[in-house]
Design a protein around this motif. Structure first.
Motif, PDB file in Angstrom:
ATOM      1  N   ARG A   1       0.757  -0.856  -0.511  1.00  0.00           N
ATOM      2  CA  ARG A   1       0.453   0.226   0.131  1.00  0.00           C
ATOM      3  C   ARG A   1       1.124   1.443  -0.214  1.00  0.00           C
ATOM      4  NH1 ARG A   1      -3.239  -2.090   5.450  1.00  0.00           N
ATOM      5  NH2 ARG A   1      -1.293  -2.986   5.657  1.00  0.00           N
TER       6      ARG A   1
ATOM      7  N   LYS B   1      -6.122   8.312   7.381  1.00  0.00           N
ATOM      8  CA  LYS B   1      -7.268   6.841   7.098  1.00  0.00           C
ATOM      9  C   LYS B   1      -6.531   5.495   6.741  1.00  0.00           C
ATOM     10  CE  LYS B   1      -9.583   6.260   2.712  1.00  0.00           C
ATOM     11  NZ  LYS B   1     -10.217   5.088   2.888  1.00  0.00           N
ATOM     12  N   VAL B   2      -5.392   5.472   6.411  1.00  0.00           N
ATOM     13  CA  VAL B   2      -5.109   4.556   6.565  1.00  0.00           C
ATOM     14  C   VAL B   2      -4.496   3.955   7.454  1.00  0.00           C
ATOM     15  CG1 VAL B   2      -2.429   4.170   6.000  1.00  0.00           C
ATOM     16  CG2 VAL B   2      -2.739   5.329   4.225  1.00  0.00           C
TER      17      VAL B   2
ATOM     18  N   LYS C   1      -7.192   4.656  10.242  1.00  0.00           N
ATOM     19  CA  LYS C   1      -8.095   3.629  10.548  1.00  0.00           C
ATOM     20  C   LYS C   1      -8.352   2.343   9.722  1.00  0.00           C
ATOM     21  CE  LYS C   1      -9.667   7.917  12.168  1.00  0.00           C
ATOM     22  NZ  LYS C   1     -10.918   8.792  11.496  1.00  0.00           N
ATOM     23  N   ASP C   2      -7.645   2.741   8.462  1.00  0.00           N
ATOM     24  CA  ASP C   2      -8.616   1.689   7.409  1.00  0.00           C
ATOM     25  C   ASP C   2      -7.611  -0.008   7.354  1.00  0.00           C
ATOM     26  OD1 ASP C   2     -10.265   3.583   6.273  1.00  0.00           O
ATOM     27  OD2 ASP C   2      -8.862   2.851   4.337  1.00  0.00           O
TER      28      ASP C   2
ATOM     29  N   ALA D   1      -9.426  -1.101  11.008  1.00  0.00           N
ATOM     30  CA  ALA D   1     -11.099  -1.577  10.644  1.00  0.00           C
ATOM     31  C   ALA D   1     -10.571  -2.698  10.111  1.00  0.00           C
ATOM     32  CB  ALA D   1     -11.272  -0.989   9.799  1.00  0.00           C
ATOM     33  N   ALA D   2      -9.346  -3.184   9.517  1.00  0.00           N
ATOM     34  CA  ALA D   2      -9.573  -4.342   8.506  1.00  0.00           C
ATOM     35  C   ALA D   2      -9.378  -5.656   9.840  1.00  0.00           C
ATOM     36  CB  ALA D   2      -7.992  -4.148   8.239  1.00  0.00           C
TER      37      ALA D   2
ATOM     38  N   SER E   1     -12.450  -6.722  10.880  1.00  0.00           N
ATOM     39  CA  SER E   1     -12.823  -7.884   9.631  1.00  0.00           C
ATOM     40  C   SER E   1     -12.214  -8.671   8.905  1.00  0.00           C
ATOM     41  CB  SER E   1     -13.440  -6.614   8.286  1.00  0.00           C
ATOM     42  OG  SER E   1     -12.428  -5.744   7.319  1.00  0.00           O
TER      43      SER E   1
END
Length: 188
Positions: free
Chosen positions: A72, A89-90, A92-93, A96-97, A100
């Motif tokens: 990334r 954002k990176v 947080k993403d 979040a991964a 999930s």
């Protein structure tokens, strides 16, 4: 010699890290050293930041894409607040991964269950102290359930409080614990 030890420590830390940021100055050419460093990083836990995008670039988008490969990557200028938002954002993403995709090294998410619940500990010493406190509390509960004397429960609770105190800067005051446990008639 000292520099070599520092480099080894940095490599060890990167191998053990849940998330690694590699910062590349996009106003300078990509070097063989950059390529060597990148080759030792896990693509699932590494994000490349091509920084200084506000300056004339030393390489084009195609070379940046070739360098990044399966990693990334984000173009940034930390002089720009929009880039700070992109970094947030990176992160947080990535967190979040964890919720999930599951946990574990190489999964693209943090290894801890706590992230799924919205809690992240970023300091290894704090994590160690929290784990110590948790073990002490669990032991205190087991002692209570087993009908152990309150003096033994106090030892475990004191251990938990001391571990948390290392994080908060508070220290265990004998008078506070004496007040708490005076209601249990300890030592009688």
């Amino acid at each position: 010699m000292v520099e070599k030890i520092g480099i080894e420590r940095a490599r060890d830390a990167a191998r053990d890290a849940d998330l690694v940021f590699m910062l590349i100055d996009s106003s300078e050419p990509i070097t063989d050293e950059d390529r060597m460093i990148l080759s030792g990083l896990d693509p699932a836990s590494t994000v490349i930041f091509f920084n200084k995008s506000d300056l004339p670039p030393a390489f084009g988008e195609r070379e940046a894409e070739e360098f990044a490969g399966g990693y990334r990557h984000v173009s940034t200028s930390f002089a720009d607040m929009g880039s700070i938002a992109a970094v947030e954002k990176v992160i947080k993403d990535f967190c979040a991964a964890a919720g999930s995709e599951g946990s574990g090294a190489g999964s693209g998410g943090l290894r801890t269950e706590a992230v799924k619940q919205g809690r992240v500990v970023t300091d290894a010493r704090h994590l160690s102290m929290l784990m110590n406190a948790s073990r002490s509390i669990e032991e205190a509960l087991r002692s209570l359930e087993a009908g152990e004397p309150f003096e033994l429960v106090e030892i475990d609770l004191r251990g938990a409080y001391e571990s948390l105190g290392f994080i908060t800067g508070d220290s265990v005051q004998d008078d506070i614990l004496s007040e708490i446990f005076s209601r249990f008639c300890l030592g009688k």
